[in-house]
Every structure is written in C-alpha cells, then in structure tokens.
Scaffold this active site. Structure first.
Site, short mmCIF file in Angstrom:
data_model
loop_
_atom_site.label_atom_id
_atom_site.label_comp_id
_atom_site.label_asym_id
_atom_site.label_seq_id
_atom_site.Cartn_x
_atom_site.Cartn_y
_atom_site.Cartn_z
N LEU A 27 0.82 -1.21 0.00
CA LEU A 27 0.00 0.00 0.00
C LEU A 27 0.86 1.27 0.00
CD1 LEU A 27 -2.67 -1.21 2.57
CD2 LEU A 27 -2.95 -1.01 0.09
N LYS A 77 12.83 -6.80 5.80
CA LYS A 77 13.07 -5.80 6.84
C LYS A 77 14.29 -6.13 7.72
CE LYS A 77 8.27 -4.22 7.30
NZ LYS A 77 7.17 -3.91 8.23
N ALA A 138 4.09 -11.50 18.81
CA ALA A 138 5.50 -11.37 19.14
C ALA A 138 6.36 -11.42 17.87
CB ALA A 138 5.91 -12.49 20.10
N GLY A 140 7.33 -9.18 13.99
CA GLY A 140 7.98 -7.91 13.64
C GLY A 140 7.17 -6.71 14.09
N ALA A 141 5.86 -6.74 13.87
CA ALA A 141 5.02 -5.60 14.26
C ALA A 141 5.02 -5.44 15.78
CB ALA A 141 3.60 -5.80 13.73
N ASN A 161 1.44 -14.34 23.42
CA ASN A 161 1.64 -14.90 22.08
C ASN A 161 1.32 -16.38 22.06
OD1 ASN A 161 2.40 -14.35 19.37
ND2 ASN A 161 4.22 -15.62 19.68
N ARG A 162 0.82 -16.84 20.91
CA ARG A 162 0.49 -18.26 20.73
C ARG A 162 1.73 -19.10 21.02
NH1 ARG A 162 -1.39 -19.71 14.77
NH2 ARG A 162 0.74 -18.95 14.42
P1 NAP Z 1 4.79 -11.93 11.92
O1 NAP Z 1 6.15 -11.49 12.30
O2 NAP Z 1 4.60 -13.08 11.00
O3 NAP Z 1 3.97 -12.23 13.30
C1 NAP Z 1 2.65 -12.74 13.26
C2 NAP Z 1 2.10 -12.81 14.70
O4 NAP Z 1 0.72 -13.22 14.62
C3 NAP Z 1 2.83 -13.84 15.57
O5 NAP Z 1 2.89 -13.36 16.90
C4 NAP Z 1 1.91 -15.06 15.45
O6 NAP Z 1 2.01 -15.93 16.54
C5 NAP Z 1 0.56 -14.39 15.45
N1 NAP Z 1 -0.49 -15.22 14.89
C6 NAP Z 1 -0.64 -15.57 13.58
N2 NAP Z 1 -1.75 -16.34 13.45
C7 NAP Z 1 -2.27 -16.48 14.70
C8 NAP Z 1 -3.41 -17.17 15.22
N3 NAP Z 1 -4.23 -17.86 14.41
N4 NAP Z 1 -3.66 -17.09 16.54
C9 NAP Z 1 -2.87 -16.38 17.36
N5 NAP Z 1 -1.76 -15.72 16.93
C10 NAP Z 1 -1.48 -15.77 15.61
O7 NAP Z 1 3.97 -10.73 11.26
P2 NAP Z 1 4.11 -9.17 11.56
O8 NAP Z 1 5.01 -8.56 10.55
O9 NAP Z 1 4.40 -8.98 13.00
O10 NAP Z 1 2.62 -8.68 11.20
C11 NAP Z 1 1.52 -9.05 12.03
C12 NAP Z 1 0.25 -8.36 11.53
O11 NAP Z 1 0.44 -6.95 11.62
C13 NAP Z 1 -0.09 -8.65 10.06
O12 NAP Z 1 -1.49 -8.76 9.96
C14 NAP Z 1 0.42 -7.43 9.31
O13 NAP Z 1 -0.31 -7.18 8.12
C15 NAP Z 1 0.17 -6.34 10.35
N6 NAP Z 1 1.07 -5.18 10.20
C16 NAP Z 1 0.49 -3.98 9.94
C17 NAP Z 1 1.30 -2.86 9.83
C18 NAP Z 1 0.66 -1.54 9.54
O14 NAP Z 1 1.34 -0.61 9.10
N7 NAP Z 1 -0.63 -1.42 9.76
C19 NAP Z 1 2.69 -2.95 9.98
C20 NAP Z 1 3.25 -4.19 10.26
C21 NAP Z 1 2.41 -5.31 10.37
P3 NAP Z 1 3.12 -17.14 16.55
O15 NAP Z 1 4.42 -16.48 16.95
O16 NAP Z 1 2.63 -18.09 17.53
O17 NAP Z 1 3.16 -17.68 15.14
#
Ligand code: NAP
Length: 291
Positions: A27, A77, A138, A140-141, A161-162
């Site tokens: 985006l 990243k 837990a 990147g975000a 966290n899960r």
């Molecule tokens: P990531 O590093 O892959 O982390 C994903 C997180 O979600 C982990 O803590 C994971 O837990 C958890 N998770 C995934 N599925 C789950 C479920 N079914 N039940 C419980 N926990 C679950 O991803 P990320 O980069 O941190 O991004 C996470 C979210 O934030 C995404 O939706 C992304 O689009 C959004 N985001 C938005 C922005 C923004 O600017 N708005 C910026 C960054 C990220 P586990 O460790 O147990 O797998």
C-alpha cells in the site's frame, strides 16, 4: 484520476522506491504518491521486487542511480539491516529496517518507522494516563509496538503470544527498555483478567485480517470503556476488534492509521516534507473500499 493530477515525469523527476517480494499488494506506493501529488513534488514512488539473492544489488543499484530513499517491506526488513551504513535507534531496538534514507554522500541510514506509526496511533487516542498495556503477538510488528510503548507513559506491558517462546525472546531483547515486561499464554481465563486490568490493548497478531474479518484475538466481552485499542490490521476497516472496542465505549485506531504514521515519518526522513495525511488516508481508504 485526471491527467492534470499526474505530474509529468521528466529528467528532473526524483525517484523513491519500495523493495519487497511479493510487492503487488503493498500500500506504500498509494499513500506516498498521494502525498507527493498533494505537495506538488516532482518525485515518484515506484515498486521493485528483487529476489533475496539480488536484494543488495538492487538496493545499491537504485542508490547509485540517484534514488532518494527507500521503503523496505516483507520479507526484507531484517535482511537489509547489514546493508545500511548507519542504524537509527528505532532500527536497533527492533532489529528491523523499513525505511532507508540516502544522504548527499550516498550513505544509507536505516530507520524503523513502524515505531512512529504506533506512536502516532497512541498519540491520537484520547489523552489520559495509561499504566498497563497488553500486547498480542511477538513478531515484527510486535517489536515495533514494544519500542513505541516504551516511549509512552505505559509502565507495565504483558506480551501474549500463541508461541510463548517468541514472547520470551521479545521480552529479553527489550530488557533495557524503560518498561516492565512480562509474558503470558493465550489462555481464556488469563486473557480475561489481563484485559480487565489493562488500559491499552495492541493487536499485532494477524487474527481478524481479511478474509477472516469476523475473528477476534480476544473474546468480545472482555472489551471495556477503559481499554483503548490499537490494531495493526488494516483490512477490513474497521476491524471487528476496533468495532467491539468502540461498542464498549473505548477508543480504537486500526492499521490504516499505523500505515499512515509510518509513511509520514518515512517521507520526512527522505524529503523533509510534512506529508499530507488526509491525502494519504483518502488514497488508502478509496483503494481498500474498492477491494
Ligand atoms: P509476523 O512477524 O509473522 O507475526 C505474526 C504474529 O501473529 C505472531 O505473533 C503469530 O504468533 C501471530 N499469529 C498468527 N496467526 C495467529 C493465530 N491464528 N492465533 C494467534 N496468533 C497468531 O507478522 P508481523 O510482521 O508482525 O505482522 C503481524 C500483523 O500486523 C499482520 O497482519 C500485518 O499485516 C500487520 N502489520 C500492519 C502494519 C501496519 O502498518 N498497519 C505494519 C506491520 C504489520 P506465533 O508467533 O505463535 O506464530
């Protein structure tokens, strides 16, 4: 879009870029080009999708060719961290770079403006004292969220966290932060108590993301007027988590605000411009509304 809204690209046009793979769903080109048009800046923002093997060559080639700044997105990243000359404190704290600024000597500084995105959301919530935070996720975000929360008045943060070992790693990595951190598992009774005690809930799990927009990372009945919410998810708008928070009398900001906040900070680092947040919001809202 009418033709007079499209700035003519000439030999003098500056270029900003985003690197990621896949890049089709990013985006950032939308919001940054909207802000550049609004500022009548002779600059365009364009996407690139190098393979991991070609990431460094792509980055260095763009910079050598005059690229004025870059956005870095999934999955690069962390891979870009060793490729820059300097790291801002936000990048050191999170171990990740989403923004690269290029100076006159072509020196590269890496920032993590997701931290600014969370801070912008926090500062857009009603001003009131908040002491206890609850962070879901837990990844990147979540790391950006912890770095941001450490710069607010929140004194105590529980990371849920899960996969609990990842929450423990984040806690250890932020041992020097100005924040007391503990961790907990996603267990129903514990979540209910943590939500009852918390002033702020930040969701950085992907639970509730389109097409599973009805999913909630916590039971809806735990929402209460004192529990304001920041949700990283930007689609659907509003997320169910945000809607339930608002229904319970709390305030909520979702991923669109976070994206705009990180983009505003990045634009400042690249160009010195104060990006037009309203133009960014209109571009992203219209785009998501068409999906
Ligand atoms: P990531 O590093 O892959 O982390 C994903 C997180 O979600 C982990 O803590 C994971 O837990 C958890 N998770 C995934 N599925 C789950 C479920 N079914 N039940 C419980 N926990 C679950 O991803 P990320 O980069 O941190 O991004 C996470 C979210 O934030 C995404 O939706 C992304 O689009 C959004 N985001 C938005 C922005 C923004 O600017 N708005 C910026 C960054 C990220 P586990 O460790 O147990 O797998």
């Amino acid at each position: 879009m009418t033709s007079d809204e499209i700035p003519p690209v000439t030999g003098a046009t500056k270029v900003l870029a985003i690197l990621g793979r896949p890049i089709e769903h990013a985006l950032s080109p939308l919001i940054h080009n909207a802000a550049l048009r609004s500022a009548k800046s002779d600059t365009i923002f364009i996407p690139f999708s190098p393979t991991e093997a070609d990431l460094e060559m792509c980055l260095r080639g763009l910079v050598a060719g005059g690229c004025a700044g870059l956005c870095i997105t999934i999955p690069y990243k962390t891979a870009v961290v060793p490729l820059v000359d300097h790291l801002d404190a936000s990048a050191v704290a999170t171990g990740a770079v989403n923004t690269v600024a290029v100076d006159q000597d072509l020196q590269l500084t890496g920032y993590n403006t997701d931290v600014d995105g969370v801070l912008l959301c926090y500062r857009s919530l009603p001003a009131k004292p908040r002491k206890r935070g609850l962070l879901l996720g837990a990844g990147g975000a979540a790391r950006a969220a912890v770095a941001a929360i450490a710069r607010t008045d929140i004194e105590h943060l529980t990371i849920v966290n899960r996969t609990i070992s990842k929450a423990e790693t984040v806690k250890d990595d932020f041992a020097d932060a100005d924040l007391t951190i503990d961790t907990a598992e996603f267990q129903d009774q514990e979540i209910r108590q943590l939500c009852a005690d918390a002033d702020l809930l930040v969701n950085t799990t992907s639970v509730g993301m389109y097409p599973k927009g009805d999913a909630m990372p916590v039971p809806p009945e735990v929402m209460h007027p004192g529990l304001d919410v920041i949700d990283a998810i930007y689609r659907p708008q509003p997320t169910r988590l945000c809607q339930e928070a608002i229904n319970a009398g709390a305030s909520a900001l979702a991923g669109v605000d976070w994206i705009i906040g990180q983009g505003v900070a990045a634009m400042k680092y690249w160009t010195g411009l104060d990006a037009d947040e309203a133009a960014m919001r209109k571009a992203i809202t219209e785009f998501l509304g068409r999906q």
